[in-house]
Design a protein around this motif. Structure first.
Motif, PDB file in Angstrom:
ATOM      1  N   ASP A 364       0.861  -1.182   0.000  1.00 56.38           N
ATOM      2  CA  ASP A 364       0.000   0.000   0.000  1.00 56.38           C
ATOM      3  C   ASP A 364       0.894   1.227   0.000  1.00 56.38           C
ATOM      4  OD1 ASP A 364      -1.844   2.011   0.401  1.00 56.38           O
ATOM      5  OD2 ASP A 364      -2.145   1.551   2.525  1.00 56.38           O
ATOM      6  N   VAL A 365       1.292   1.679  -1.174  1.00 54.62           N
ATOM      7  CA  VAL A 365       2.292   2.742  -1.258  1.00 54.62           C
ATOM      8  C   VAL A 365       1.698   4.137  -1.105  1.00 54.62           C
ATOM      9  CG1 VAL A 365       3.735   1.281  -2.728  1.00 54.62           C
ATOM     10  CG2 VAL A 365       2.233   2.991  -3.792  1.00 54.62           C
ATOM     11  N   ASP A 366       0.376   4.292  -1.278  1.00 55.15           N
ATOM     12  CA  ASP A 366      -0.215   5.626  -1.200  1.00 55.15           C
ATOM     13  C   ASP A 366      -1.039   5.846   0.063  1.00 55.15           C
ATOM     14  OD1 ASP A 366      -2.386   4.054  -1.792  1.00 55.15           O
ATOM     15  OD2 ASP A 366      -2.865   5.046  -3.693  1.00 55.15           O
ATOM     16  N   GLY A 367      -1.012   4.880   0.989  1.00 55.55           N
ATOM     17  CA  GLY A 367      -1.615   5.068   2.292  1.00 55.55           C
ATOM     18  C   GLY A 367      -3.126   5.049   2.338  1.00 55.55           C
ATOM     19  N   ASP A 368      -3.780   4.412   1.352  1.00 60.92           N
ATOM     20  CA  ASP A 368      -5.249   4.365   1.359  1.00 60.92           C
ATOM     21  C   ASP A 368      -5.774   3.016   1.828  1.00 60.92           C
ATOM     22  OD1 ASP A 368      -4.654   2.722  -0.768  1.00 60.92           O
ATOM     23  OD2 ASP A 368      -5.902   3.796  -2.228  1.00 60.92           O
ATOM     24  N   ASP A 369      -4.902   2.201   2.421  1.00 61.76           N
ATOM     25  CA  ASP A 369      -5.235   0.870   2.951  1.00 61.76           C
ATOM     26  C   ASP A 369      -5.413  -0.184   1.865  1.00 61.76           C
ATOM     27  OD1 ASP A 369      -5.226   1.555   5.714  1.00 61.76           O
ATOM     28  OD2 ASP A 369      -7.210   2.425   5.479  1.00 61.76           O
ATOM     29  N   LYS A 370      -5.227   0.168   0.616  1.00 63.82           N
ATOM     30  CA  LYS A 370      -5.373  -0.771  -0.492  1.00 63.82           C
ATOM     31  C   LYS A 370      -4.034  -0.888  -1.212  1.00 63.82           C
ATOM     32  CE  LYS A 370     -10.156   0.774  -1.050  1.00 63.82           C
ATOM     33  NZ  LYS A 370     -11.135   1.406  -1.973  1.00 63.82           N
ATOM     34  N   ASP A 371      -3.747  -2.085  -1.707  1.00 63.04           N
ATOM     35  CA  ASP A 371      -2.432  -2.354  -2.260  1.00 63.04           C
ATOM     36  C   ASP A 371      -2.267  -1.857  -3.685  1.00 63.04           C
ATOM     37  OD1 ASP A 371      -1.328  -3.554  -0.027  1.00 63.04           O
ATOM     38  OD2 ASP A 371      -2.016  -5.560  -0.599  1.00 63.04           O
ATOM     39  N   GLU A 372      -1.036  -1.468  -3.979  1.00 63.98           N
ATOM     40  CA  GLU A 372      -0.612  -1.175  -5.349  1.00 63.98           C
ATOM     41  C   GLU A 372       0.381  -2.239  -5.802  1.00 63.98           C
ATOM     42  OE1 GLU A 372      -2.878   1.674  -4.041  1.00 63.98           O
ATOM     43  OE2 GLU A 372      -0.910   1.552  -3.049  1.00 63.98           O
ATOM     44  N   ILE A 373       0.544  -2.349  -7.122  1.00 60.19           N
ATOM     45  CA  ILE A 373       1.501  -3.287  -7.702  1.00 60.19           C
ATOM     46  C   ILE A 373       2.661  -2.483  -8.248  1.00 60.19           C
ATOM     47  CG2 ILE A 373       1.919  -5.035  -9.464  1.00 60.19           C
ATOM     48  CD1 ILE A 373      -1.628  -4.428  -8.281  1.00 60.19           C
ATOM     49  N   VAL A 374       3.833  -2.684  -7.649  1.00 59.20           N
ATOM     50  CA  VAL A 374       5.055  -2.051  -8.144  1.00 59.20           C
ATOM     51  C   VAL A 374       5.639  -2.999  -9.180  1.00 59.20           C
ATOM     52  CG1 VAL A 374       7.294  -1.084  -7.548  1.00 59.20           C
ATOM     53  CG2 VAL A 374       5.397  -0.921  -5.919  1.00 59.20           C
ATOM     54  N   TYR A 375       5.531  -2.606 -10.436  1.00 65.09           N
ATOM     55  CA  TYR A 375       5.845  -3.494 -11.556  1.00 65.09           C
ATOM     56  C   TYR A 375       7.284  -3.321 -12.037  1.00 65.09           C
ATOM     57  CZ  TYR A 375       4.188  -6.494 -15.398  1.00 65.09           C
ATOM     58  OH  TYR A 375       3.967  -7.539 -16.249  1.00 65.09           O
ATOM     59  N   GLY A 376       7.980  -2.388 -11.465  1.00 67.83           N
ATOM     60  CA  GLY A 376       9.328  -2.035 -11.890  1.00 67.83           C
ATOM     61  C   GLY A 376       9.432  -0.529 -11.861  1.00 67.83           C
ATOM     62  N   SER A 377       9.474   0.082 -13.036  1.00 67.37           N
ATOM     63  CA  SER A 377       9.402   1.541 -13.133  1.00 67.37           C
ATOM     64  C   SER A 377       7.964   2.041 -13.067  1.00 67.37           C
ATOM     65  CB  SER A 377      10.037   2.005 -14.449  1.00 67.37           C
ATOM     66  OG  SER A 377      11.407   1.690 -14.476  1.00 67.37           O
ATOM     67  N   LEU A 378       7.021   1.139 -13.212  1.00 69.76           N
ATOM     68  CA  LEU A 378       5.592   1.444 -13.252  1.00 69.76           C
ATOM     69  C   LEU A 378       4.919   1.010 -11.951  1.00 69.76           C
ATOM     70  CD1 LEU A 378       2.855   2.029 -14.822  1.00 69.76           C
ATOM     71  CD2 LEU A 378       3.008  -0.352 -15.602  1.00 69.76           C
ATOM     72  N   VAL A 379       4.006   1.836 -11.451  1.00 69.24           N
ATOM     73  CA  VAL A 379       3.198   1.467 -10.288  1.00 69.24           C
ATOM     74  C   VAL A 379       1.726   1.538 -10.687  1.00 69.24           C
ATOM     75  CG1 VAL A 379       2.634   1.950  -7.884  1.00 69.24           C
ATOM     76  CG2 VAL A 379       4.942   2.434  -8.733  1.00 69.24           C
ATOM     77  N   VAL A 380       1.001   0.428 -10.493  1.00 66.33           N
ATOM     78  CA  VAL A 380      -0.421   0.343 -10.830  1.00 66.33           C
ATOM     79  C   VAL A 380      -1.232   0.452  -9.543  1.00 66.33           C
ATOM     80  CG1 VAL A 380      -2.233  -1.078 -11.850  1.00 66.33           C
ATOM     81  CG2 VAL A 380       0.069  -1.054 -12.858  1.00 66.33           C
ATOM     82  N   ASP A 381      -2.213   1.343  -9.543  1.00 65.25           N
ATOM     83  CA  ASP A 381      -3.024   1.610  -8.359  1.00 65.25           C
ATOM     84  C   ASP A 381      -3.964   0.430  -8.072  1.00 65.25           C
ATOM     85  OD1 ASP A 381      -3.971   2.993  -6.195  1.00 65.25           O
ATOM     86  OD2 ASP A 381      -4.650   4.737  -7.323  1.00 65.25           O
ATOM     87  N   ASP A 382      -4.576   0.447  -6.882  1.00 62.12           N
ATOM     88  CA  ASP A 382      -5.461  -0.638  -6.475  1.00 62.12           C
ATOM     89  C   ASP A 382      -6.663  -0.798  -7.402  1.00 62.12           C
ATOM     90  OD1 ASP A 382      -7.887   0.978  -5.159  1.00 62.12           O
ATOM     91  OD2 ASP A 382      -6.032   1.898  -4.487  1.00 62.12           O
ATOM     92  N   ASN A 383      -7.049   0.250  -8.143  1.00 63.75           N
ATOM     93  CA  ASN A 383      -8.200   0.183  -9.047  1.00 63.75           C
ATOM     94  C   ASN A 383      -7.812  -0.102 -10.489  1.00 63.75           C
ATOM     95  OD1 ASN A 383      -7.002   2.560  -9.760  1.00 63.75           O
ATOM     96  ND2 ASN A 383      -8.772   3.880  -9.323  1.00 63.75           N
ATOM     97  N   GLY A 384      -6.547  -0.435 -10.723  1.00 65.77           N
ATOM     98  CA  GLY A 384      -6.099  -0.763 -12.072  1.00 65.77           C
ATOM     99  C   GLY A 384      -5.681   0.424 -12.897  1.00 65.77           C
TER     100      GLY A 384
END
Length: 621
Positions: A364-384
């Motif tokens: 959860d990189v943005d602190g909203d209690d929901k996980d993000e996917i750190v794909y490398g240089s790209l980060v995808v939010d919990d909502n895609g």
């Protein structure tokens, strides 16, 4: 919720029952309480020269005030409840002793844990059953070796079982042509009992980039499922074939560029296929992924993420050199449903192609209690949706965690493959993609590592070829690199992490970095074992499997007759909740087997100068 998990009041999420939170599936609180595994005490006893070292779990659902009594047989060996650590050296213990642990809550002693016998050595051999070899259509013989592993509570007993992938000796990198043998997945109890075997069949090619398998309790029934890509001819643990068992989609170069692709959820208890659907995204036109012979079209990643903040979802991904697609699924009530799709070809995701690594991470990189996917240089939010993109392109090694505890939020340390990239290695903020510091190496920087190995600077140290050893702030400590740029492990009892790697003969080893003179000293050489994945020399698995918060490591025996699990022989004065109840760490273990294996990290800073971590905000089924 910030990067240190808060144990907060439940806002209409459920009720508190004896320290365990029971949620209502349809409701989510302001600070989401996550579904995690219900684990046993996990006691382990090891013979050491001074006696017997016994260690056990402090569960994430237990109050910080809980103490413990340790019994050798019927005799209590401690004078007062043990409250400052979760290990005890019993100097009167022998190899014939037996131990139980009892929690002490508000002065009252609780039920005893299951009794454990003493290991003669600081390792346990788990017998495994090597598949028979075979011959490819072009008359090349192959054999099998134990490869990557993962763990989950497959049968609901509170103990971890092992899911092991068997790779044939002719496994291939995607860039290499040639036939391969089938890939097998086995489920094992720790006594070596094989629960089931899944044969992925001839239409799944063998190699590090093809089969990413997830082991996790996705539906909250207390038993883990297995999820991976399947195809015509896959045979589940009950002997039932998936698709057309007679189909052979391999071309003369050994690639599989036609035929249906499936995603299957298997029962962790029986290996039975519970649901099979079409794999999304489909390969479509092979050349649309970056080449026309089958290399980049079959680059897969996978992970587990709490996209709603409460329950885990499946994330399957295809492509990272050019087109990148991530798809999230939920496994609920016996059904697979698609939550969202991220596609770099979408007009809303301009510039996101080619930004993936050979691994991913989840937090959860943005602190909203929901996980993000750190794909490398790209980060995808919990909502895609796209959250951040550094534009640094593809790389291999990736580390995500509270690497610099002096600044808010998580950090990402990543190396980059493009020799013309501005930075060969850099640390960035995953919330916005801002580069915190970087070093130009002018070359493909293939390896990089992050761990707290030097107490003189607060936070993790980072090192990679061409950048030296640097503090969390990017300050150069020394140009002398540690001898290992591979895995880090909490092993010897202090707060620093040790170096996990392999010897020149491929046996596993653990070394200590001597920061005062930039040398290493050996703590363990796992004679008789072999590491995996060629020059990468990774273990089958590294995780906090049992005992206290220190990590175990699994290597295969060199003759493939067993998996050897090593646990620490050292005392520790520190006490933490089991790392497997820290969501970031537990998800790191789930994705560890994916592609180019990376070591797990915690969701809080664990190192010299750390603050006391707060109780994880979790519930168990």
């Amino acid at each position: 919720m910030n990067k240190r998990f808060r144990y907060t009041a439940l806002l209409c999420l459920g009720v508190m029952l004896s320290g365990v939170v029971t949620p209502m599936d349809s409701q989510v609180s302001a600070a989401s309480t996550r579904q995690m595994e219900k684990l046993s005490r996990g006691a382990v006893a090891v013979k050491v020269p001074e006696g017997v070292l016994v260690s056990w779990r402090l569960l994430g659902t237990e109050a910080d005030s809980v103490g413990f009594n340790l019994y050798r047989g019927t005799s209590k060996v401690n004078d007062a409840p043990i409250t400052s650590r979760t290990n005890f050296l019993d100097k009167a213990g022998t190899t014939s002793s037996s131990y139980t642990v009892r929690a002490v809550v508000n002065g009252a002693e609780q039920a005893a844990s299951p009794a454990v016998k003493v290991w003669n050595n600081n390792y346990l051999d788990v017998p495994i059953q090597q598949p028979a070899g075979g011959t490819t259509p072009d008359n090349v013989n192959y054999t099998y070796h134990a490869n990557d592993a993962s763990v989950g509570d497959l049968d609901g007993d509170g103990e971890y079982e092992i899911v092991l992938k068997w790779d044939p000796s002719n496994a291939k990198d995607n860039s290499q042509s040639g036939y391969t043998g089938n890939v097998f997945l086995d489920g094992y109890e720790l006594d070596g009992t094989r629960k089931w075997r899944i044969d992925l069949g001839r239409n799944i090619r063998a190699g590090a980039h093809y089969t990413q398998f997830l082991v996790y309790d996705f539906d909250g029934d207390g038993k883990a499922e297995i999820v991976c890509k399947t195809a015509d001819g896959t045979v589940d643990g009950a002997g039932v074939k998936i698709g057309d068992a007679s189909a052979d989609h391999r071309n003369t170069s050994g690639y599989i560029l036609k035929g249906p692709e499936f995603l299957t959820v298997f029962s962790g208890d029986t290996g039975k296929a519970l649901s099979t659907i079409d794999y999304v995204p489909p390969r479509g036109t092979v050349s649309s992924w970056g080449d026309n012979y089958g290399n980049r079209v079959d680059r897969f990643l996978a992970g587990v993420a709490y996209l709603d903040g409460v329950r885990p979802s499946i994330v399957m991904a295809r492509g990272y050199y050019t087109r990148t697609v991530l798809v999230a699924y939920d496994w609920r009530n016996g059904n697979l449903s698609r939550r969202w799709t991220f596609d770099s070809n979408s007009s809303t995701n301009a510039g996101t192609a080619g930004q993936g690594n050979h691994s991913l991470s989840v937090a959860d990189v943005d602190g909203d209690d929901k996980d993000e996917i750190v794909y490398g240089s790209l980060v995808v939010d919990d909502n895609g949706a796209k959250l951040a993109n550094t534009g640094m392109g593809h790389g291999d090694a990736l580390h995500v965690g509270d690497l610099d505890p002096d600044r808010s939020g998580y950090e990402v340390f990543k190396v980059n493959e493009d020799k013309n990239a501005t930075y060969g290695a850099a640390m960035y903020d995953p919330r916005n993609g801002n580069i915190l510091w970087g070093v130009n190496t002018g070359k493909d920087t293939g390896r990089g590592m992050s761990a707290d190995i030097d107490p003189r600077t607060k936070g993790n140290e980072q090192w990679a070829p061409g950048i030296g050893l640097r503090s969390a702030k990017g300050e150069l400590i020394t140009n002398t690199l540690p001898s290992s740029i591979n895995f880090g492990i909490w092993w010897d009892g202090d707060l620093l992490r040790e170096l996990l790697d392999h010897t020149s003969s491929s046996a596993g080893k653990i070394d200590k970095w001597n920061y005062t003179n930039s040398t290493t000293s050996n703590l363990l050489t796992a004679t008789g074992t072999s590491s995996n994945n060629g020059t990468k020399g990774t273990p089958s698995l590294q995780a906090d499997l049992f005992g206290d918060w220190r990590e175990e490591v699994i290597w295969r025996k060199s003759d493939n007759s067993a998996l050897r699990i090593y646990t620490t022989p050292y005392e520790s004065e520190h006490r933490f909740y089991t790392l497997m109840h820290d969501p970031v760490y537990r998800l790191s273990v789930a994705w560890q087997n994916v592609a180019y294996n990376q070591p797990p990290h915690t969701g809080f800073y664990l190192g010299e100068g750390m603050s006391k971590p707060q109780q994880p905000n979790i519930y168990t089924p």
